[in-house]
Structure formats: C-alpha cells, structure tokens
Scaffold this motif. Structure first.
Motif, PDB file in Angstrom:
ATOM      1  N   LEU A  14      40.745  36.141  36.755  1.00 26.58           N
ATOM      2  CA  LEU A  14      39.422  36.720  36.481  1.00 26.58           C
ATOM      3  C   LEU A  14      38.404  35.980  37.330  1.00 26.58           C
ATOM      4  CD1 LEU A  14      38.359  39.003  34.860  1.00 26.58           C
ATOM      5  CD2 LEU A  14      38.067  37.493  32.918  1.00 26.58           C
ATOM      6  N   HIS A  15      38.414  36.288  38.613  1.00 21.74           N
ATOM      7  CA  HIS A  15      37.636  35.565  39.599  1.00 21.74           C
ATOM      8  C   HIS A  15      37.023  36.570  40.566  1.00 21.74           C
ATOM      9  CE1 HIS A  15      36.797  32.815  42.874  1.00 21.74           C
ATOM     10  NE2 HIS A  15      37.678  33.421  43.641  1.00 21.74           N
ATOM     11  N   ALA A  20      33.615  40.735  38.621  1.00 22.03           N
ATOM     12  CA  ALA A  20      32.472  41.621  38.839  1.00 22.03           C
ATOM     13  C   ALA A  20      32.755  43.014  38.282  1.00 22.03           C
ATOM     14  CB  ALA A  20      32.152  41.700  40.330  1.00 22.03           C
ATOM     15  N   ILE A  21      33.955  43.515  38.527  1.00 17.95           N
ATOM     16  CA  ILE A  21      34.338  44.842  38.016  1.00 17.95           C
ATOM     17  C   ILE A  21      34.322  44.843  36.491  1.00 17.95           C
ATOM     18  CG2 ILE A  21      36.267  46.477  37.836  1.00 17.95           C
ATOM     19  CD1 ILE A  21      37.003  45.565  40.754  1.00 17.95           C
ATOM     20  N   PHE A  22      34.893  43.796  35.883  1.00 19.18           N
ATOM     21  CA  PHE A  22      34.951  43.715  34.427  1.00 19.18           C
ATOM     22  C   PHE A  22      33.557  43.546  33.827  1.00 19.18           C
ATOM     23  CE2 PHE A  22      35.414  41.435  30.421  1.00 19.18           C
ATOM     24  CZ  PHE A  22      36.267  42.294  29.751  1.00 19.18           C
ATOM     25  N   ALA A  23      32.732  42.660  34.407  1.00 13.35           N
ATOM     26  CA  ALA A  23      31.380  42.423  33.891  1.00 13.35           C
ATOM     27  C   ALA A  23      30.551  43.704  33.938  1.00 13.35           C
ATOM     28  CB  ALA A  23      30.696  41.310  34.680  1.00 13.35           C
ATOM     29  N   GLU A  24      30.685  44.461  35.013  1.00 13.13           N
ATOM     30  CA  GLU A  24      29.945  45.718  35.126  1.00 13.13           C
ATOM     31  C   GLU A  24      30.401  46.711  34.054  1.00 13.13           C
ATOM     32  OE1 GLU A  24      28.840  49.288  38.257  1.00 13.13           O
ATOM     33  OE2 GLU A  24      30.128  47.654  38.935  1.00 13.13           O
ATOM     34  N   ALA A  25      31.715  46.820  33.859  1.00 13.78           N
ATOM     35  CA  ALA A  25      32.248  47.731  32.839  1.00 13.78           C
ATOM     36  C   ALA A  25      31.755  47.320  31.448  1.00 13.78           C
ATOM     37  CB  ALA A  25      33.771  47.742  32.889  1.00 13.78           C
ATOM     38  N   ALA A  26      31.775  46.029  31.153  1.00 17.35           N
ATOM     39  CA  ALA A  26      31.319  45.543  29.844  1.00 17.35           C
ATOM     40  C   ALA A  26      29.818  45.749  29.677  1.00 17.35           C
ATOM     41  CB  ALA A  26      31.671  44.065  29.686  1.00 17.35           C
ATOM     42  N   ALA A  48      30.963  39.082  27.718  1.00 13.58           N
ATOM     43  CA  ALA A  48      31.873  39.727  28.666  1.00 13.58           C
ATOM     44  C   ALA A  48      31.140  40.382  29.832  1.00 13.58           C
ATOM     45  CB  ALA A  48      32.734  40.757  27.944  1.00 13.58           C
ATOM     46  N   SER A  49      29.838  40.586  29.719  1.00 13.57           N
ATOM     47  CA  SER A  49      29.096  41.213  30.813  1.00 13.57           C
ATOM     48  C   SER A  49      28.503  40.194  31.780  1.00 13.57           C
ATOM     49  CB  SER A  49      27.992  42.118  30.261  1.00 13.57           C
ATOM     50  OG  SER A  49      27.024  41.352  29.573  1.00 13.57           O
ATOM     51  N   SER A  50      28.763  38.911  31.564  1.00 10.82           N
ATOM     52  CA  SER A  50      28.249  37.853  32.440  1.00 10.82           C
ATOM     53  C   SER A  50      29.331  37.407  33.420  1.00 10.82           C
ATOM     54  CB  SER A  50      27.782  36.659  31.607  1.00 10.82           C
ATOM     55  OG  SER A  50      27.572  35.535  32.450  1.00 10.82           O
ATOM     56  N   MET A  51      29.150  37.738  34.689  1.00 12.24           N
ATOM     57  CA  MET A  51      30.142  37.379  35.702  1.00 12.24           C
ATOM     58  C   MET A  51      30.357  35.870  35.767  1.00 12.24           C
ATOM     59  SD  MET A  51      30.357  38.562  39.622  1.00 12.24           S
ATOM     60  CE  MET A  51      31.345  37.638  40.776  1.00 12.24           C
ATOM     61  N   VAL A  82      40.385  46.684  28.214  1.00 13.06           N
ATOM     62  CA  VAL A  82      41.776  46.229  28.362  1.00 13.06           C
ATOM     63  C   VAL A  82      42.378  46.854  29.621  1.00 13.06           C
ATOM     64  CG1 VAL A  82      44.100  46.476  27.391  1.00 13.06           C
ATOM     65  CG2 VAL A  82      42.233  45.631  25.957  1.00 13.06           C
ATOM     66  N   GLN A  83      42.092  48.129  29.857  1.00 12.34           N
ATOM     67  CA  GLN A  83      42.610  48.804  31.052  1.00 12.34           C
ATOM     68  C   GLN A  83      42.101  48.130  32.324  1.00 12.34           C
ATOM     69  OE1 GLN A  83      44.968  51.250  31.271  1.00 12.34           O
ATOM     70  NE2 GLN A  83      45.162  50.732  29.121  1.00 12.34           N
TER      71      GLN A  83
END
Length: 93
Positions: A14-15, A20-26, A48-51, A82-83
């Motif tokens: 998670l780097h 960035a992709i996960f933070a944006e989705a959250a 979870a939205s904080s990169m 999760v996806q």
C-alpha cells in the motif's frame, strides 16, 4: 460497525500509486472508513482516505488489513474497497 479483513495484493504494498487509488476510492464514499493492520487496536486505525496515513501503515504485499465503517451503505462501501485492495495496481500489462 461493519468490518472486513483483506490482503494487500499490490506487489509494492500500500504505497504510492495503490495508496492514491485506495485513498481516492475511500474519499468518494459517503461515510468515514478506517483502516488498520490486522491485530492493531481499533483505536489506532487511520483514515482510509488519507494517502499519507495509508503509506504510514507500512502494509506490504500479503499484509492483512482491517477496514471498518459505520452507517447506511457500509457493507457495499467496504466490499468496493476490498476489491481495490485485492487488485495488483502495479502489475504490468
């Protein structure tokens, strides 16, 4: 409180790009989601939205994390996140 455990699929963990992709989705979800390494107390979970918070977790490939959310749509929100985590965003095509 709704909770999901999942494993980080991206080969670099998670780097950078995966974070960035996960933070944006959250951040696009209508509720607050937290993330923590498996075994870490819920009180130490991060936004979870904080990169920067995501990268600070030190979650590497294969690490199990716990996602938590509360409110209407929490199940669907966590399923979508999760996806994102189960996708290797660093795979070269």
């Amino acid at each position: 409180m709704t909770e999901r455990n999942t494993t980080i699929a991206s080969r670099v963990g998670l780097h950078a790009r995966p974070a960035a992709i996960f933070a944006e989705a959250a951040g696009n979800l209508p509720l607050e989601v937290t993330i923590a390494l498996e075994g870490v107390p819920e009180s130490e979970a991060v936004d979870a939205s904080s990169m920067l918070s995501l990268m600070g977790l030190g979650a590497t490939h294969g690490t199990t994390v716990v996602l938590r959310a509360q409110g209407d749509g929490a199940d669907e929100a966590l399923d979508s996140l999760v996806q994102v985590l189960q996708t290797d965003h660093d795979a070269h095509s």
